[in-house]
Design a protein around this motif. Sequence first.
Motif, mmCIF file in Angstrom:
data_model
loop_
_atom_site.group_PDB
_atom_site.id
_atom_site.type_symbol
_atom_site.label_atom_id
_atom_site.label_comp_id
_atom_site.label_asym_id
_atom_site.label_seq_id
_atom_site.Cartn_x
_atom_site.Cartn_y
_atom_site.Cartn_z
ATOM 1 N N UNK A 38 0.817 -1.213 0.000
ATOM 2 C CA UNK A 38 0.000 0.000 0.000
ATOM 3 C C UNK A 38 0.852 1.265 0.000
ATOM 4 N N UNK A 39 1.895 1.261 0.850
ATOM 5 C CA UNK A 39 2.741 2.451 0.944
ATOM 6 C C UNK A 39 3.539 2.668 -0.333
ATOM 7 N N UNK A 40 4.079 1.583 -0.883
ATOM 8 C CA UNK A 40 4.933 1.739 -2.060
ATOM 9 C C UNK A 40 4.121 2.060 -3.313
ATOM 10 N N UNK A 88 2.653 8.745 -6.765
ATOM 11 C CA UNK A 88 3.088 10.113 -6.497
ATOM 12 C C UNK A 88 4.180 10.528 -7.477
ATOM 13 N N UNK A 89 5.143 9.629 -7.694
ATOM 14 C CA UNK A 89 6.233 9.902 -8.631
ATOM 15 C C UNK A 89 5.691 10.047 -10.053
ATOM 16 N N UNK A 105 9.181 15.444 -6.138
ATOM 17 C CA UNK A 105 8.460 14.623 -5.172
ATOM 18 C C UNK A 105 8.833 15.011 -3.748
ATOM 19 N N UNK A 106 7.815 15.175 -2.914
ATOM 20 C CA UNK A 106 7.984 15.277 -1.470
ATOM 21 C C UNK A 106 7.065 14.228 -0.852
ATOM 22 N N UNK A 107 7.645 13.336 -0.054
ATOM 23 C CA UNK A 107 6.878 12.181 0.431
ATOM 24 C C UNK A 107 7.557 11.603 1.657
ATOM 25 N N UNK A 108 6.775 11.062 2.565
ATOM 26 C CA UNK A 108 7.334 10.338 3.710
ATOM 27 C C UNK A 108 6.449 9.162 4.040
ATOM 28 N N UNK A 118 12.339 9.323 3.733
ATOM 29 C CA UNK A 118 11.518 10.375 3.132
ATOM 30 C C UNK A 118 12.227 11.002 1.939
ATOM 31 N N UNK A 119 11.442 11.563 1.052
ATOM 32 C CA UNK A 119 11.960 12.312 -0.096
ATOM 33 C C UNK A 119 11.512 13.758 0.061
#
Length: 354
Positions: free
Chosen positions: A134-136, A142-143, A149-152, A158-159
């Motif tokens: 689910x997370x990936x 998102x990518x 990209x900003x993501x955690x 995190x990115x």
Amino acid sequence: MEIGVTTFVETTPDVHTGKTISHAERIREVIEEITLADQVGLDVFGVGEHHRKDYASSSPATILAAAAALTKRIRLTSAVTVLSSDDPVRVFQQFSTVDAISNGRAEIMAGRGSFIESFPLFGYDLEDYHELFNEKLELLLNIRESEIVSWSGKFRPAIQHRGVYPRPVQNPLPVWIASGGTPESVARAGMLGLPLVLAIIGGSPLHFAPLVKLYKRTAKQYGHDPAKLTVASHSHGFIAENTDIAAEKFFPSTQYAMNVIGRERGWAPYTRETFDAARRLEGALYVGDPKTVAEKIIFLRKNVGITRFMLHVPVGSMPHEDVMKSIELLGKEVAPIVREEIDRWEAEQKEETI
């Protein structure tokens, strides 16, 4: 109606000689098979990801990139990418590269995978099996959506406002959800408005019809147009000039491969009776002459709603020339029958609604 092929690049022992070809040789054979599939007019070729001795395809994107340079029209997809144990950044970069080489023919088929070897290999805990996916998937989408990209999350660092390159030719790069047939995964694909592929490898394909309806119903509830969403199937099969020959050639390697997996998972032995039952019209094996296989694909389309059919060949290790002949017959003889009948049937459906 799209028609294609999937492979896991299997390297099990030949059931007649006992010999096992090298991973390198089998990979080269698969590139030839993809090239042929393109030449005979098939729509898509998928390469699965596995991390065990009896499969040579731990890096589908690399194989697809090699084939991309040799093909002109066929779409190239993973089947599947085990996203739970991979890095979505690298997955996106690899398939964007395949997309560049192929000039817009790459796809990602994201799934949890039917084997678990990749989890300990890459340091993941199987207790996180569902949460990892689910997370990936969230990060991958998102990518796909944003260059910067900003993501955690929980499982990956995190990115913070970083670019992910190269960007694909296609916008967006197609991402499919692969499902073994659970309502949860089917509903997730509908919620996200992503195309769905179902592994229909046992029982009756008719049992998947309610899942297709659930998928489309959920998609509509979340604001997606069901008419624009593709539903694919991945099913075992083999085609020869004669149905009896097809069955005799396909059964031995299929029995060997299914019994290897069956011993690992506690299944009953795979028998000839099981095999022959699955070859019936309402069964999940697509084995026979071109007319027989075409009839089964048409049945699947009309009764389940599948709009892309992918024949998984071989199961276990078969002579390369037999696999090539099966692909040739699928493209030159099966596909035209299916496309003509489906075009006629859809035209009739439209007339009835006017």
